[in-house]
Each structure stands twice: as structure tokens, then as C-alpha cells.
Design an enzyme around this catalytic site. Structure first.
Site, PDB file in Angstrom:
ATOM      1  N   CYS A 125       0.840  -1.201   0.000  1.00  0.00           N
ATOM      2  CA  CYS A 125       0.000   0.000   0.000  1.00  0.00           C
ATOM      3  C   CYS A 125       0.876   1.253   0.000  1.00  0.00           C
ATOM      4  O   CYS A 125       0.653   2.181  -0.786  1.00  0.00           O
ATOM      5  CB  CYS A 125      -0.923  -0.006   1.217  1.00  0.00           C
ATOM      6  SG  CYS A 125      -2.137   1.345   1.194  1.00  0.00           S
ATOM      7  N   CYS A 126       1.886   1.280   0.870  1.00  0.00           N
ATOM      8  CA  CYS A 126       2.795   2.426   0.914  1.00  0.00           C
ATOM      9  C   CYS A 126       3.540   2.575  -0.417  1.00  0.00           C
ATOM     10  O   CYS A 126       3.814   3.688  -0.863  1.00  0.00           O
ATOM     11  CB  CYS A 126       3.796   2.267   2.052  1.00  0.00           C
ATOM     12  SG  CYS A 126       3.078   2.435   3.706  1.00  0.00           S
ATOM     13  N   CYS A 208      -1.208   8.492   7.149  1.00  0.00           N
ATOM     14  CA  CYS A 208      -2.538   8.265   6.590  1.00  0.00           C
ATOM     15  C   CYS A 208      -3.533   7.974   7.721  1.00  0.00           C
ATOM     16  O   CYS A 208      -3.170   7.415   8.754  1.00  0.00           O
ATOM     17  CB  CYS A 208      -2.500   7.103   5.604  1.00  0.00           C
ATOM     18  SG  CYS A 208      -1.659   7.481   4.045  1.00  0.00           S
ATOM     19  N   CYS A 211      -3.931   4.456   9.274  1.00  0.00           N
ATOM     20  CA  CYS A 211      -2.676   3.893   9.780  1.00  0.00           C
ATOM     21  C   CYS A 211      -2.065   4.711  10.906  1.00  0.00           C
ATOM     22  O   CYS A 211      -0.909   4.512  11.275  1.00  0.00           O
ATOM     23  CB  CYS A 211      -1.661   3.765   8.647  1.00  0.00           C
ATOM     24  SG  CYS A 211      -2.254   2.765   7.266  1.00  0.00           S
ATOM     25  N   CYS A 236       7.663   3.398   6.371  1.00  0.00           N
ATOM     26  CA  CYS A 236       6.856   3.014   5.222  1.00  0.00           C
ATOM     27  C   CYS A 236       7.716   2.651   4.017  1.00  0.00           C
ATOM     28  O   CYS A 236       7.206   2.120   3.047  1.00  0.00           O
ATOM     29  CB  CYS A 236       5.908   4.143   4.843  1.00  0.00           C
ATOM     30  SG  CYS A 236       6.764   5.656   4.379  1.00  0.00           S
TER      31      CYS A 236
END
Length: 242
Positions: A125-126, A208, A211, A236
Site C-alpha cells: 500500500c505504501c 494516513c 494507519c 513506510c
């Protein structure tokens, strides 16, 4: 049951003279960087350290381009801080968005919130929302800045002012590498730097929205980042130089 007490902005023990000296050193660092490099860019998250650097860039009147990674999963308060900062300092902050195809590929494989499933999914995702956009944002630059500090985590204790970003083939600078958390907040208070609203709600570190969570008093200041992962490395991948 008593409600937990959350992190609060620390009080400074710096004298006005000490803070003035730190401020002058910071401005000197920024001036030296722009004297050596022709295209310097600064990735701001709009959190405390990055707001200090933004204020110092404006104060030093140096040519450093500001951008932020608009991941699509930020708190609304972070999105609003872009406008607040631009209006306060008269600067322009470029919003760098992820590629729609990269986000779709992640969602297809892991699901919208699949990053909760483990380190691999979190990195994916990162990678889509932050690392690839960062690579795009730094194309053509010969140096970039971060708000990292040695005190922030176990992975940053050996942080230096200047590094070589091997991954991108450019210089990387950490102008606040030797600042303490107290130093950061002393500067913010002295220079009347705009404060991200989440810092007033127990968030020392802001990423985010899904997170990041508030940190209890006594916890590590990055404990609220990716809290579901049992790891000392709260990163990340943005700052992996190799």
C-alpha cells in the site's frame, strides 16, 4: 475505568538565545544546500517537523520547492493544512497523487484496507500511495529534504545531516537530524508556526488516517503508526536509501 492520557505537546527548556542559535544554524543549513544544488525539493507531511522546515525555508528565502504526497487516505485535517500553510507563508505546495492503476492493483490483490493483514500488504500500500509518487515527485531534482530526526525512532539513531539517496541517485538532507522533540515545539511556539490540529489531539506523528492513531503518554512517539504490526521499525519505505 479511567480514560487514557494521551501525548501532549512538550514544554521547552530552551532559552531564547539557544533557540535563536538553533534557528540560525537551520537557516544556514538550508542556505548551504541551495548553494550546492540547483533543484532542491522538500517532501512535507504538514506535521510539526515539516512545518518547522517550511517556516525556515521561507525565513531563509531559499529556492526549495515544496510538495506533499496526497495519498488519498489522509485525514481531512492534513488536506486542510495544505491550504493553511500556503495562505500563511505565501508558498505553493504541489500535491502529488498516486497512479490510479497502482491503487486499483493494490485493492484488487489485498482489498481496500488489506494493509491491516501484515507487513507485506502494508508495504504494498505504501509502495503504491507513497513511494512511487515520491519517485515521480523527485524526477529531475538533485537533492531533497526530509523532516527526520535521530530521536524519533530506533531506525533513525544513526541519521546524518547529509546522505546519498542511492535509490534515486541524488543527495538527501535531514536538516533537523540533531533536534529534539522539545526543540521542534519551542521553534513552533516562538515563530508562531501553524499547528496541525491532530497534534492537539494526542498525535505526535501523523500519516494516513487508517494507519495513524493517538499515542498514550509514555509510549514511543511513533507507536501510533501502523500500531497493529509488532515491529520496532515504524517506517513506510520512503527513507530506504538503497
Amino acid at each position: 475505568m479511567m480514560s487514557p492520557k494521551f501525548w501532549t505537546i512538550p514544554k521547552s527548556t530552551l532559552t531564547a538565545q539557544q533557540l535563536a542559535e538553533k534557528s540560525a544554524i537551520l537557516q544556514g543549513r538550508l542556505t548551504a544546500i541551495t548553494a550546492r544544488f540547483s533543484d532542491v525539493r522538500f517532501a512535507t507531511s504538514l506535521a510539526a517537523e515539516d512545518m518547522v522546515i517550511t517556516a525556515a525555508i521561507v525565513k531563509a528565502k531559499v529556492a526549495i520547492h515544496l510538495f506533499t504526497l496526497a495519498t488519498g487516505r489522509l485525514h481531512q485535517a492534513t488536506v486542510d493544512m495544505v491550504n493553511t500553510t500556503e495562505a500563511h507563508y505565501g508558498v505553493q505546495i504541489l500535491k502529488v497523487y498516486p497512479e490510479e492503476s497502482d491503487v486499483e492493483a493494490f485493492v484488487d490483490q489485498y482489498g481496500m484496507n488489506g494493509f491491516y493483514d501484515g507487513e507485506e500488504a502494508k508495504k504494498a500500500c505504501c509502495g503504491a500511495r507513497k513511494i512511487k509518487p515520491l519517485n515521480s515527485a523527485l524526477l529531475g531534482a538533485d537533492a531533497w529534504l526530509t523532516g527526520q530526526r535521530r530521536e524519533q525512532s530506533t531506525t533513525r539513531t544513526e541519521l546524518h545531516f547529509e546522505e546519498l539517496d542511492d535509490a534515486r541517485g541524488i543527495a538527501k538532507f535531514n536538516p533537523l537530524f540533531d533536534w529534539t522533540e522539545s526543540d521542534v515545539w519551542a521553534y513552533i511556539q516562538q515563530e508562531l508556526v501553524p499547528i496541525h490540529p491532530l497534534h492537539l489531539q494526542g498525535y505526535p506523528s501523523i500519516g494516513c488516517e487508517p494507519c495513524t492513531r493517538p499515542v498514550k503518554q509514555g509510549e514511543d512517539i511513533r507507536a501510533g503508526r501502523w500500531w497493529w504490526l509488532q515491529s520496532d521499525s515504524k517506517e513506510c519505505g520512503l527513507h530506504a536509501n538503497k
